[in-house]
Design a protein around this motif. Structure first.
Motif, PDB file in Angstrom:
ATOM      1  N   ASP A 148      -4.670   0.745   1.188  1.00  0.00           N
ATOM      2  CA  ASP A 148      -4.786   1.276   2.373  1.00  0.00           C
ATOM      3  C   ASP A 148      -4.551   2.703   2.474  1.00  0.00           C
ATOM      4  O   ASP A 148      -3.318   3.125   2.121  1.00  0.00           O
ATOM      5  N   GLN A 183      -8.070  -4.696   7.353  1.00  0.00           N
ATOM      6  CA  GLN A 183      -6.716  -5.110   7.236  1.00  0.00           C
ATOM      7  C   GLN A 183      -6.341  -5.397   5.930  1.00  0.00           C
ATOM      8  O   GLN A 183      -7.206  -5.588   5.107  1.00  0.00           O
ATOM      9  N   TYR A 184      -5.101  -4.944   5.364  1.00  0.00           N
ATOM     10  CA  TYR A 184      -4.599  -5.316   4.285  1.00  0.00           C
ATOM     11  C   TYR A 184      -3.454  -6.189   4.238  1.00  0.00           C
ATOM     12  O   TYR A 184      -2.544  -6.111   4.903  1.00  0.00           O
ATOM     13  N   SER A 191       0.837  -1.345  -0.026  1.00  0.00           N
ATOM     14  CA  SER A 191       0.005   0.035  -0.187  1.00  0.00           C
ATOM     15  C   SER A 191       0.741   1.258   0.054  1.00  0.00           C
ATOM     16  O   SER A 191       0.492   2.193  -0.710  1.00  0.00           O
ATOM     17  N   ARG A 233      -4.322   4.889   4.571  1.00  0.00           N
ATOM     18  CA  ARG A 233      -3.426   5.574   5.470  1.00  0.00           C
ATOM     19  C   ARG A 233      -1.913   5.271   5.395  1.00  0.00           C
ATOM     20  O   ARG A 233      -1.195   5.846   6.035  1.00  0.00           O
ATOM     21  N   SER A 234      -1.828   4.572   4.337  1.00  0.00           N
ATOM     22  CA  SER A 234      -0.112   4.303   4.056  1.00  0.00           C
ATOM     23  C   SER A 234       0.369   5.632   3.472  1.00  0.00           C
ATOM     24  O   SER A 234       1.642   5.778   3.503  1.00  0.00           O
ATOM     25  N   TYR A 279     -11.757   1.463   8.134  1.00  0.00           N
ATOM     26  CA  TYR A 279     -10.491   0.723   8.298  1.00  0.00           C
ATOM     27  C   TYR A 279     -10.721  -0.646   8.297  1.00  0.00           C
ATOM     28  O   TYR A 279     -11.649  -1.251   8.458  1.00  0.00           O
TER      29      TYR A 279
END
Length: 476
Positions: free
Chosen positions: A208, A259-260, A118, A210-211, A257
């Motif tokens: 993601d 998990q990736y 990500s 947030r990455s 949110y």
């Protein structure tokens, strides 16, 4: 890298100058600065010239992965139907850049610096956004509004960069001091827009969001820890501030949110890049062995793959083979392991076994560009030139763009005894890497050898004239 990219732009502009129409007035909107056709020509010239300054990876596996990742991201952009071209520059610096016409490059050093797929996708998504939002065209329009003295000074600074990149960088900073706020505002606006669009591309592509702030913040922190002595090139060309990171993080947290998971292909590419970039494969053996003790099944598989490549680099082929056979039994759907094992078999002189492995794999993965190209290379290595030519011409017809295909075609035609065609494709190879002098040289050799073949003579004459026109345009 900033100075080199600017120089490449100038070379590309010079090459394309003879074909481009007169530029519109200074106040023209960004979409009228260059037509799509002219932008495409400029992008192609940019990519050709790039090869004269940096090493662009021609590894089939690495190229296959970065093109696949880029395609996944662009499929969720505002220009899903537009052609993009992604490639890897084999340099340790942490950097990525967008050129004209959707040519997007990422350094091997940046890929290795990422901690998740990500994070890598976030950098590509950011560069894609620069393209989709026409930032390059808009920057060109903004540059036209500079005063003549300032524009002349900027050009002089860039020319200084041909002798001293450090001096050029200092000159550019000094020249811009008088209009610093204007330039900062322009840069900030583009970067913030690329962040915003890039986050949406990330989320829509299944990565993601947030990455993006996480990766930017880690780069910024590493710069602080070094006292500012080691600033990643990416931060020089993509200025990151605390407020920008905070804004990106706030936008990212608005997405749900979850998990990736990293793809195995991403982990394998990182392992391969680590081996390719190492000057001491023996030291990598203990490094990969340590990573066999922890992590997910995919991470351990990537460590075993890196270990196998390290053994192969040290010519410890039986050990490499055992690891790869075990990996292939565990992951039969990974063509990377098929290719690596076939390469070991070729190195051991087991040519027929390697070719048969490729043929069987291509029945399972008929669309794999990586397998098609490595199979063609294996055919060349075994002297089966006509069959290799057929695979290479098919790849070329399907749009394979890396210059190495012309070198392979030259070898195939040479092996078939068609020396004029071999020289003609060698000319195309040099043209594809921006070396017009050698392209003209080999086109002339091909023309002499083609006497008696009217069609080949006509084709070669036209290409020679084309190369000569481009050389003349560069000197203007």
């Amino acid at each position: 890298m900033l100075v080199r990219v600017l120089l490449l732009w100038l070379c590309a502009l010079a090459t394309a100058a003879a074909k481009l129409p007169p530029l519109p007035d200074m106040g023209a909107p960004s979409d009228r600065i260059l037509s799509p056709t002219d932008e495409r020509r400029l992008g192609q010239a940019f990519f050709r010239n790039l090869h004269q300054h940096v090493q662009v990876s021609d590894d089939p596996m690495i190229q296959d992965y970065i093109a696949s990742l880029g395609s996944r991201l662009t499929g969720h952009s505002d220009m899903a139907g537009r052609p993009f071209h992604f490639f890897v520059v084999m340099e340790p610096e942490i950097n990525a850049f967008a050129g004209p016409a959707g040519y997007i490059g990422v350094h091997s050093g940046l890929i290795l610096a990422t901690r998740s797929e990500s994070e890598l996708a976030s950098v590509l998504a950011h560069e894609i956004a620069h393209v989709t939002q026409n930032h390059l065209k808009r920057a060109f329009a903004a540059a036209k509004k500079l005063s003549i003295p300032m524009a002349a000074a900027m050009l002089a600074a860039i020319l200084v960069g041909t002798q001293s990149p450090e001096a050029a960088q200092a000159a550019i900073i000094a020249i811009q001091a008088g209009s610093l706020q204007q330039q900062i505002n322009f840069t900030r606006a583009h970067e913030q827009e690329a962040d915003r669009i890039g986050l949406q591309i990330l989320a829509d592509s299944g990565f993601d969001p947030r990455s993006m702030p996480a990766f930017f913040e880690r780069l910024q922190q590493s710069t602080r820890l070094s006292g500012g002595r080691h600033i990643p090139e990416f931060l020089r060309t993509h200025p990151v501030t605390t407020s920008r990171i905070a804004d990106t993080r706030a936008r990212a947290t608005a997405f749900p949110y979850r998990q990736y998971t990293d793809s195995l292909a991403y982990l394998l590419v990182k392992s391969k890049l680590k081996v390719i970039g190492s000057k001491d494969p023996a030291r990598l053996i203990s490094w990969f062995q340590q990573r066999l003790l922890r992590g997910t099944a995919a991470q351990k598989a990537a460590a075993r793959y890196g270990l196998a490549l390290s053994y192969q680099a040290l010519h410890r082929l039986p050990q490499s083979r055992r690891l790869l056979e075990d990996l292939l039994r565990q992951f039969p759907e990974q063509p990377q392991f098929v290719d690596a094992l076939a390469q070991v078999e070729l190195a051991l002189g087991e040519t027929e076994a390697a070719l048969q492995r490729y043929r069987l794999a291509l029945t399972h993965f008929p669309a794999s560009t990586m397998l098609q190209l490595t199979y063609a290379q294996a055919l060349l290595q075994s002297g089966r030139f006509q069959e290799a030519r057929q695979w290479l011409l098919q790849l070329k017809a399907n749009g394979y763009r890396l210059p190495v295909i012309y070198k392979h075609l030259s070898r195939a035609y040479g092996g078939m005894g068609k020396t004029a065609e071999a020289q003609r494709y060698l000319a195309e190879y040099y043209y594809a890497i921006g070396d017009l002098k050698q392209a003209i040289r080999y086109a002339r050799i091909a023309l002499k050898m083609a006497r008696g073949d009217r069609i080949l003579t006509a084709v070669t004459q036209e290409r020679l004239r084309f190369f000569q026109r481009e050389e003349k345009a560069r000197k203007r």
